[in-house]
Motif scaffolding. Structure first.
Motif, mmCIF file in Angstrom:
data_model
loop_
_atom_site.group_PDB
_atom_site.id
_atom_site.type_symbol
_atom_site.label_atom_id
_atom_site.label_comp_id
_atom_site.label_asym_id
_atom_site.label_seq_id
_atom_site.Cartn_x
_atom_site.Cartn_y
_atom_site.Cartn_z
ATOM 1 N N VAL A 22 -20.343 74.570 8.737
ATOM 2 C CA VAL A 22 -18.714 74.753 9.115
ATOM 3 C C VAL A 22 -18.166 76.002 9.774
ATOM 4 O O VAL A 22 -17.479 76.192 10.385
ATOM 5 C CB VAL A 22 -17.968 74.498 7.736
ATOM 6 N N LEU A 23 -18.814 77.147 9.122
ATOM 7 C CA LEU A 23 -18.581 78.470 9.570
ATOM 8 C C LEU A 23 -19.197 78.815 11.042
ATOM 9 O O LEU A 23 -18.398 79.831 11.408
ATOM 10 C CB LEU A 23 -18.667 79.525 8.352
ATOM 11 N N THR A 24 -19.961 78.298 11.279
ATOM 12 C CA THR A 24 -20.670 78.257 12.613
ATOM 13 C C THR A 24 -19.687 78.356 13.849
ATOM 14 O O THR A 24 -19.060 77.219 13.989
ATOM 15 C CB THR A 24 -21.666 77.693 12.930
ATOM 16 N N ASN A 25 -19.467 79.220 14.709
ATOM 17 C CA ASN A 25 -18.191 79.001 15.765
ATOM 18 C C ASN A 25 -19.106 79.380 17.059
ATOM 19 O O ASN A 25 -18.576 80.652 17.368
ATOM 20 C CB ASN A 25 -17.209 80.015 15.457
ATOM 21 N N PRO A 26 -19.924 78.622 17.664
ATOM 22 C CA PRO A 26 -20.423 79.320 19.138
ATOM 23 C C PRO A 26 -19.418 79.060 20.185
ATOM 24 O O PRO A 26 -18.616 78.511 20.087
ATOM 25 C CB PRO A 26 -21.684 77.979 19.217
ATOM 26 N N ARG A 27 -19.614 80.153 21.281
ATOM 27 C CA ARG A 27 -19.032 80.019 22.288
ATOM 28 C C ARG A 27 -19.534 79.014 23.089
ATOM 29 O O ARG A 27 -20.875 78.831 23.213
ATOM 30 C CB ARG A 27 -18.901 81.672 22.882
ATOM 31 N N THR A 28 -18.714 78.416 23.641
ATOM 32 C CA THR A 28 -19.210 77.086 24.545
ATOM 33 C C THR A 28 -18.147 76.757 25.703
ATOM 34 O O THR A 28 -16.985 77.051 25.243
ATOM 35 C CB THR A 28 -19.487 75.820 23.829
ATOM 36 N N GLY A 50 -10.165 80.918 11.441
ATOM 37 C CA GLY A 50 -10.540 80.197 10.400
ATOM 38 C C GLY A 50 -11.521 80.813 9.650
ATOM 39 O O GLY A 50 -11.905 80.764 8.491
ATOM 40 N N VAL A 51 -12.659 81.150 10.674
ATOM 41 C CA VAL A 51 -13.953 81.739 10.181
ATOM 42 C C VAL A 51 -13.744 83.275 9.078
ATOM 43 O O VAL A 51 -14.374 83.515 8.379
ATOM 44 C CB VAL A 51 -14.977 82.287 11.320
ATOM 45 N N VAL A 52 -12.651 83.942 9.652
ATOM 46 C CA VAL A 52 -12.389 85.210 9.043
ATOM 47 C C VAL A 52 -11.612 84.825 7.574
ATOM 48 O O VAL A 52 -12.039 85.359 6.558
ATOM 49 C CB VAL A 52 -11.139 85.997 9.595
ATOM 50 N N VAL A 53 -10.727 83.542 7.630
ATOM 51 C CA VAL A 53 -10.400 83.200 6.283
ATOM 52 C C VAL A 53 -11.527 82.915 5.254
ATOM 53 O O VAL A 53 -11.647 83.163 4.129
ATOM 54 C CB VAL A 53 -9.603 81.971 6.451
ATOM 55 N N GLY A 54 -12.519 82.065 5.820
ATOM 56 C CA GLY A 54 -13.736 81.603 4.868
ATOM 57 C C GLY A 54 -14.534 82.668 4.438
ATOM 58 O O GLY A 54 -14.932 82.768 3.315
ATOM 59 N N ALA A 55 -14.778 83.898 5.612
ATOM 60 C CA ALA A 55 -15.500 84.886 4.931
ATOM 61 C C ALA A 55 -14.953 85.467 3.777
ATOM 62 O O ALA A 55 -15.420 86.128 2.670
ATOM 63 C CB ALA A 55 -15.768 85.911 6.032
ATOM 64 N N ILE A 56 -13.469 85.706 3.815
ATOM 65 C CA ILE A 56 -12.728 86.545 2.853
ATOM 66 C C ILE A 56 -12.849 85.773 1.528
ATOM 67 O O ILE A 56 -13.129 86.381 0.437
ATOM 68 C CB ILE A 56 -11.182 86.825 3.312
#
Length: 462
Positions: A22-28, A50-56
């Motif tokens: 879910v946290l993987t955010n590839p550039r595409t 969203g990834v920043v929110v998940g990491a925190i």
């Protein structure tokens, strides 16, 4: 060895893999979102947020569960997070607006961060240092959550959902990868229920000062990545000189910020943050090729190679005597060195899988050799590669530069061929060199020689 620990390890493996997916955010350049340019821009900008929110949240949840003290509460929290992800997968088929997709994406990444934090809190109950040989594998949960998270980080970019995976007729999705596959949700829920039933006990005692510094460090470092990544992306169609000046400045700032974050975390545990950054730098060029145009290797094969490689590296680091993290980073750096000399070597087929395996083994060695004593630091380090937007932006520079230069003005150093797209450019050589510098920096400052030099011990307030 307690058999219940293997149940916990299975749950940690599945939870780490699901959270990482879910946290993987590839550039595409391909999204399952049909919207106006303005709406698409808002959707794209919400992805890293969203990834920043998940990491925190991963670090915050670890701290909260340490105060609660019960492993069963951690597994119950993980089960709730899996339920939220399953509900989000169902809900995406019933929404019809970009705002709803963005809200679902933020809910998904928040749940993924919480899931990762719950899994780490449940299995990171002992300090792995101070033991030797096979005794370091007495609690396999640490290895399992690392393999699940790091293995998925390496392999998830190869996932290409079929058209049936997206709802019709809107064909909307909350992320570039699409929604988590049903089999992964079912496996995570089943393993988590089993761990909830049989795995009791206590989690780590909270270390307030370490937790406080981890929260500040993860917030600061992810924001730095977000700002620098946006800056690099905003200059990707500038001249080559301008672009690489921006990249050089960005990587210098990033390395300094990572060093400050590692120092804030603590004397020994901070090495894990540096190593995680080095692993991300080594992995992104391979991920770029796995996500490239064409079908590429089958996702199941990529996932198997990634998981087995990370597991092999982690077990080697924990069982063989005097294995150092620098060995793992050096092994991963070999792939970057080859790419710097021959950018087109191993860009597809079996050689691409070989590159993935080498990076995976190196990542497993580097991460396991620097396992931190604190669960909060483990959450910080394992979540950091997903939020390494600056490194991801640098790794994706070749694709954007080739499109720009072939469409408008070919580079003066490009050879004259029948094809309008050159096989390699100066940028293709410079990208692995830039990543190699970052890996070398992380290896240098995570070495035992410099560990005491820049990291002072941090006394925790119990």
């Amino acid at each position: 060895m307690d058999p219940r620990e293997f149940v916990a390890a299975a749950a940690a493996l599945c939870s780490g893999a699901l959270a990482a997916f879910v946290l993987t955010n590839p550039r595409t350049d391909a999204w399952a979102v049909y919207a106006s340019d303005r709406e698409l821009d808002r959707w794209l900008s919400s992805q890293p947020t969203g990834v920043v929110v998940g990491a925190i949240l991963a670090v915050l949840v670890v701290g909260s569960l340490q105060r609660a003290g019960s492993r069963r509460r951690a597994w119950f929290g993980a089960l709730v997070a899996v339920g939220v992800l399953a509900l989000a997968r169902w809900a995406v088929t019933h929404v019809g607006s970009i705002d709803s997709l963005i809200a679902l994406h933020l809910a998904k990444t928040a749940a993924a961060g919480a899931l990762l934090g719950c899994a780490i809190a449940a299995v990171w109950t002992r300090d792995p240092r101070g033991t030797r040989g096979l005794a370091r594998l007495a609690a396999p949960g640490r290895v399992a959550v690392t393999v699940g998270t790091a293995g998925t980080f390496l392999a998830a970019v190869a996932y290409r959902p079929s058209g049936a995976s997206f709802p019709e007729p809107a064909r909307l999705s909350t992320s570039a990868l699409g929604e988590p596959p049903v089999w992964l949700l079912v496996a995570s829920a089943t393993a988590t229920v089993a761990a909830l039933v049989v795995c009791g006990g206590r989690v780590q005692h909270p270390a307030r000062r370490t937790l406080r510094f981890c929260l500040l460090a993860v917030l600061g470092l992810t924001v730095v990545h977000r700002v620098l990544g946006s800056w690099i992306e905003g200059r990707e169609f500038s001249s080559t000189t301008t672009l690489w000046v921006v990249v050089a400045i960005s990587l210098a700032v990033l390395c300094a910020a990572t060093l400050v974050a590692a120092r804030a975390v603590g004397r020994a545990d901070g090495r894990f943050v540096l190593v995680a950054t080095g692993v991300a730098a080594a992995a992104f060029p391979v991920a770029h090729d796995l996500r490239g145009p064409g079908e590429g290797p089958h996702f199941a094969l990529v996932a198997a190679v990634g998981f087995v490689a990370v597991a092999a590296g982690a077990v080697a680091a924990l069982t063989l005597p005097r294995v150092r993290a620098q060995w793992g980073l050096a092994l991963a750096a070999v792939v970057l060195a080859v790419a710097a000399i021959a950018p087109d070597f191993g860009s597809d087929g079996p050689l691409l899988l070989t590159r993935l395996a080498v990076v995976g083994v190196g990542a497993g060695i580097a991460l396991a050799a620097t396992f931190p004593g604190g669960a909060a630091v483990a959450a910080f380090g394992l979540a950091l590669p997903f939020a390494s937007f600056a490194l991801a932006a640098v790794a994706s520079v070749p694709r954007t530069r080739v499109v720009y230069e072939s469409a408008y003005s070919p580079m003066p150093y490009a050879p004259l061929t029948d094809s309008p797209v050159p096989t390699s450019t100066l940028t293709d050589h410079l990208v692995p060199v830039a990543m190699l510098v970052v890996v070398a920096f992380c290896a240098y400052y995570s070495s035992s020689v410099h560990q005491a030099e820049f990291m002072e011990p941090v006394e925790d307030e119990q």
